[in-house]
Design a protein around this motif. Structure first.
Motif, PDB file in Angstrom:
ATOM      1  N   VAL A   1     -11.051  32.035  -3.854  1.00 34.84           N
ATOM      2  CA  VAL A   1     -12.236  31.825  -3.020  1.00 34.84           C
ATOM      3  C   VAL A   1     -13.228  30.906  -3.727  1.00 34.84           C
ATOM      4  O   VAL A   1     -13.805  29.995  -3.128  1.00 34.84           O
ATOM      5  CB  VAL A   1     -12.893  33.171  -2.646  1.00 34.84           C
ATOM      6  N   GLU A   2     -13.417  31.139  -5.026  1.00 29.74           N
ATOM      7  CA  GLU A   2     -14.343  30.291  -5.776  1.00 29.74           C
ATOM      8  C   GLU A   2     -13.883  28.836  -5.763  1.00 29.74           C
ATOM      9  O   GLU A   2     -14.687  27.924  -5.558  1.00 29.74           O
ATOM     10  CB  GLU A   2     -14.450  30.789  -7.215  1.00 29.74           C
ATOM     11  N   GLN A   3     -12.586  28.615  -5.981  1.00 28.65           N
ATOM     12  CA  GLN A   3     -12.066  27.245  -5.959  1.00 28.65           C
ATOM     13  C   GLN A   3     -12.197  26.623  -4.567  1.00 28.65           C
ATOM     14  O   GLN A   3     -12.483  25.444  -4.430  1.00 28.65           O
ATOM     15  CB  GLN A   3     -10.596  27.218  -6.408  1.00 28.65           C
ATOM     16  N   GLN A   4     -12.005  27.424  -3.542  1.00 28.34           N
ATOM     17  CA  GLN A   4     -12.082  26.927  -2.173  1.00 28.34           C
ATOM     18  C   GLN A   4     -13.498  26.457  -1.839  1.00 28.34           C
ATOM     19  O   GLN A   4     -13.682  25.458  -1.162  1.00 28.34           O
ATOM     20  CB  GLN A   4     -11.644  28.026  -1.196  1.00 28.34           C
ATOM     21  N   TYR A   5     -14.506  27.198  -2.302  1.00 34.80           N
ATOM     22  CA  TYR A   5     -15.881  26.889  -1.937  1.00 34.80           C
ATOM     23  C   TYR A   5     -16.656  26.139  -3.016  1.00 34.80           C
ATOM     24  O   TYR A   5     -17.835  25.863  -2.854  1.00 34.80           O
ATOM     25  CB  TYR A   5     -16.621  28.177  -1.545  1.00 34.80           C
ATOM     26  N   ARG A   6     -15.997  25.799  -4.109  1.00 34.21           N
ATOM     27  CA  ARG A   6     -16.655  25.086  -5.210  1.00 34.21           C
ATOM     28  C   ARG A   6     -17.267  23.768  -4.736  1.00 34.21           C
ATOM     29  O   ARG A   6     -18.390  23.430  -5.083  1.00 34.21           O
ATOM     30  CB  ARG A   6     -15.656  24.839  -6.325  1.00 34.21           C
TER      31      ARG A   6
ATOM     32  N   ARG B   1     -22.010  20.445  -3.362  1.00 34.34           N
ATOM     33  CA  ARG B   1     -22.792  19.663  -2.389  1.00 34.34           C
ATOM     34  C   ARG B   1     -24.170  20.273  -2.165  1.00 34.34           C
ATOM     35  O   ARG B   1     -25.170  19.562  -2.104  1.00 34.34           O
ATOM     36  CB  ARG B   1     -22.041  19.562  -1.056  1.00 34.34           C
ATOM     37  N   ALA B   2     -24.226  21.600  -2.037  1.00 31.51           N
ATOM     38  CA  ALA B   2     -25.517  22.269  -1.830  1.00 31.51           C
ATOM     39  C   ALA B   2     -26.428  22.070  -3.033  1.00 31.51           C
ATOM     40  O   ALA B   2     -27.627  21.794  -2.880  1.00 31.51           O
ATOM     41  CB  ALA B   2     -25.306  23.760  -1.558  1.00 31.51           C
TER      42      ALA B   2
ATOM     43  N   LEU C   1     -11.163  29.734 -17.455  1.00 31.35           N
ATOM     44  CA  LEU C   1     -10.745  30.881 -16.654  1.00 31.35           C
ATOM     45  C   LEU C   1     -11.887  31.510 -15.871  1.00 31.35           C
ATOM     46  O   LEU C   1     -11.736  31.866 -14.699  1.00 31.35           O
ATOM     47  CB  LEU C   1     -10.106  31.948 -17.548  1.00 31.35           C
ATOM     48  N   LEU C   2     -13.042  31.664 -16.511  1.00 31.75           N
ATOM     49  CA  LEU C   2     -14.157  32.368 -15.877  1.00 31.75           C
ATOM     50  C   LEU C   2     -15.061  31.465 -15.052  1.00 31.75           C
ATOM     51  O   LEU C   2     -15.604  31.890 -14.037  1.00 31.75           O
ATOM     52  CB  LEU C   2     -14.991  33.084 -16.940  1.00 31.75           C
ATOM     53  N   LEU C   3     -15.246  30.228 -15.502  1.00 27.79           N
ATOM     54  CA  LEU C   3     -16.209  29.340 -14.840  1.00 27.79           C
ATOM     55  C   LEU C   3     -15.562  28.176 -14.112  1.00 27.79           C
ATOM     56  O   LEU C   3     -16.230  27.460 -13.366  1.00 27.79           O
ATOM     57  CB  LEU C   3     -17.221  28.811 -15.869  1.00 27.79           C
ATOM     58  N   GLY C   4     -14.289  27.927 -14.369  1.00 27.26           N
ATOM     59  CA  GLY C   4     -13.596  26.845 -13.683  1.00 27.26           C
ATOM     60  C   GLY C   4     -13.966  25.463 -14.184  1.00 27.26           C
ATOM     61  O   GLY C   4     -13.791  24.480 -13.479  1.00 27.26           O
ATOM     62  N   VAL C   5     -14.455  25.366 -15.413  1.00 27.84           N
ATOM     63  CA  VAL C   5     -14.855  24.079 -15.989  1.00 27.84           C
ATOM     64  C   VAL C   5     -13.989  23.832 -17.210  1.00 27.84           C
ATOM     65  O   VAL C   5     -13.914  24.662 -18.105  1.00 27.84           O
ATOM     66  CB  VAL C   5     -16.348  24.095 -16.400  1.00 27.84           C
ATOM     67  N   ARG C   6     -13.330  22.681 -17.235  1.00 30.64           N
ATOM     68  CA  ARG C   6     -12.512  22.331 -18.393  1.00 30.64           C
ATOM     69  C   ARG C   6     -13.401  21.725 -19.475  1.00 30.64           C
ATOM     70  O   ARG C   6     -14.151  20.791 -19.215  1.00 30.64           O
ATOM     71  CB  ARG C   6     -11.433  21.331 -18.015  1.00 30.64           C
ATOM     72  N   VAL C   7     -13.296  22.283 -20.660  1.00 26.80           N
ATOM     73  CA  VAL C   7     -14.072  21.801 -21.795  1.00 26.80           C
ATOM     74  C   VAL C   7     -13.235  22.020 -23.055  1.00 26.80           C
ATOM     75  O   VAL C   7     -12.426  22.944 -23.112  1.00 26.80           O
ATOM     76  CB  VAL C   7     -15.447  22.532 -21.880  1.00 26.80           C
TER      77      VAL C   7
END
Length: 157
Positions: free
Chosen positions: A7-12, A17-18, A117-123
């Motif tokens: 769901v998080e990936q779908q609405y990211r 945009r918001a 894994l938790l935030l969806g940001v590659r670093v």
């Protein structure tokens, strides 16, 4: 957990945009008022508008930030970036704090994996290290200034 991530990936993209729209609204409000120079106190004049970007929890934000310059003393500033508390090309304060929290409790490589894994940001692990160093320096500077303020005998109570 998989459903939540899905769901998080779908609405990211919608969240990005918001957030981008809110940043652009802030930009319109901030750029309409010329700031006073920190050096000499005079009103600063418009210099130019440059595109800047930074990383937030939901992705990369981009905005045209107005730069003001004080003609007499040469001081420059970008009030929007100061107002938002971000640096061009860097990581937003919110994301940096979350990354530093993970860096405090785990090794940097594991923290980088957890950020993904938790935030969806590659670093990278080095990116986590840099964030931890920057926030550590900021905390040390704040503590120094606070101590200096409280040790000043000429200040008011």
């Amino acid at each position: 957990m998989e459903l939540e991530r899905e769901v998080e990936q779908q609405y990211r993209s919608q969240m990005l945009r918001a957030l981008q729209e809110k940043v652009e609204q802030e930009a319109v409000l901030i750029e309409s008022q010329a700031p006073e120079c920190r050096g000499c106190g005079r009103a600063m004049s418009y210099h130019d508008r440059r595109p800047v970007s930074w990383w937030a929890r939901f992705g990369k934000l981009k905005v045209g930030a107005v730069r003001f310059r004080c003609t007499p003393c040469g001081y420059e500033c970008r009030p929007l970036l100061d107002h938002l508390g971000v640096e061009a090309g860097r990581i937003s304060g919110c994301l940096a704090r979350l990354m530093a929290l993970l860096a405090v409790i785990t090794p940097y490589e594991l923290a980088a994996k957890l950020v993904w894994l938790l935030l969806g940001v590659r670093v990278s692990a080095m990116g986590v290290w840099r964030v931890a160093q920057r926030l550590g320096e900021a905390a040390a500077g704040y503590t120094e200034e606070l101590s200096r303020y409280h040790n000043d005998r000429h200040g008011t109570g």
